[in-house]
Design an enzyme around this catalytic site. Structure first.
Site, mmCIF file in Angstrom:
data_model
loop_
_atom_site.group_PDB
_atom_site.id
_atom_site.type_symbol
_atom_site.label_atom_id
_atom_site.label_comp_id
_atom_site.label_asym_id
_atom_site.label_seq_id
_atom_site.Cartn_x
_atom_site.Cartn_y
_atom_site.Cartn_z
ATOM 1 N N CYS A 99 44.237 38.600 57.172
ATOM 2 C CA CYS A 99 43.589 38.899 55.900
ATOM 3 C C CYS A 99 43.259 37.594 55.194
ATOM 4 O O CYS A 99 44.087 36.676 55.155
ATOM 5 C CB CYS A 99 44.549 39.736 55.062
ATOM 6 S SG CYS A 99 43.958 40.116 53.409
ATOM 7 N N GLU A 142 41.777 47.901 53.937
ATOM 8 C CA GLU A 142 41.096 47.653 52.658
ATOM 9 C C GLU A 142 41.519 48.640 51.568
ATOM 10 O O GLU A 142 41.682 48.262 50.409
ATOM 11 C CB GLU A 142 39.578 47.673 52.839
ATOM 12 C CG GLU A 142 39.047 46.640 53.810
ATOM 13 C CD GLU A 142 39.514 45.214 53.536
ATOM 14 O OE1 GLU A 142 39.739 44.839 52.370
ATOM 15 O OE2 GLU A 142 39.653 44.453 54.518
ATOM 16 N N HIS A 145 44.601 47.513 50.022
ATOM 17 C CA HIS A 145 44.354 46.485 49.000
ATOM 18 C C HIS A 145 44.090 47.125 47.639
ATOM 19 O O HIS A 145 44.582 46.650 46.616
ATOM 20 C CB HIS A 145 43.144 45.620 49.370
ATOM 21 C CG HIS A 145 43.477 44.433 50.199
ATOM 22 N ND1 HIS A 145 44.293 43.410 49.759
ATOM 23 C CD2 HIS A 145 43.073 44.081 51.433
ATOM 24 C CE1 HIS A 145 44.390 42.491 50.699
ATOM 25 N NE2 HIS A 145 43.663 42.874 51.730
#
Length: 192
Positions: A99, A142, A145
């Site tokens: 990442c 994602e 996140h």
């Protein structure tokens, strides 16, 4: 609006916040979406990017590449997904994830093989779509996140690797499908 890449070196608390849903009745998100698009198009080392990683704590993901067989090619899917929500997830896979926000931390992470996702495009049109295999892994990373979860939080093992070392490692430790069906339980979300 100037974007700033956030990393765990100085912005870990920021990265761990839960991103706010986009309100289509307000215009503040449009400039943010434009900046996200511009940044990700110019950033080669990107499969996808959650807007919070660039200092925009809104529920937006830029999707660029999800075809594991075409990662080295000049192949882009390029779209922005707004307010993505996982409806269902199935199966189990593992991959040595990296990442941009987590620097050299490369973690062996379990993800669902398949996710049913609901999201909006930049025009406000709603979609329901199924993503399987590596695409499910990328999107699950994602979406985490957006929920303040980093891949290092749920990794079974973490190694420190620079980009070239990671590419070589993945050749001998590739993406692995454990099973394609059965319920997937997120290791962090299901504990909360």
């Amino acid at each position: 609006m100037e974007l700033e890449r956030k990393t765990i070196a100085s912005d870990e608390e920021y990265l761990r916040q839960i991103s706010k849903p986009v309100d289509f009745n307000k215009n503040d998100w449009q400039e943010a979406a434009k900046k996200l698009d511009e940044f990700c198009k110019s950033y080669d080392n990107c499969l996808a990017m959650a807007s919070v990683q660039l200092g925009i704590p809104l529920r937006m993901i830029y999707l660029k590449k999800t075809d594991l067989n075409r990662l080295e090619e000049d192949y882009n899917e390029e779209k922005i997904m707004i307010n993505p929500k996982v409806i269902n997830s199935y199966g189990l896979t593992t991959y040595w994830e990296a990442c941009a926000s987590c620097l050299t931390n490369t973690g062996l992470v379990e993800r669902p093989y398949k996710i049913e996702l609901e999201y909006f495009d930049i025009e406000g049109k709603k979609y329901k779509e199924v993503f399987e295999g590596f695409a499910s892994t990328v999107l699950s990373h994602e979406i985490d996140h957006l929920d303040g979860i980093l891949h290092i939080d749920i990794a079974n093992e973490i190694l420190q690797m620079e980009k070239e070392e990671r590419k070589a490692w993945r050749k001998t430790h590739p993406y692995k499908i454990i099973r394609k069906d059965g319920e997937y339980k997120h290791p962090k979300k299901d504990k909360n």
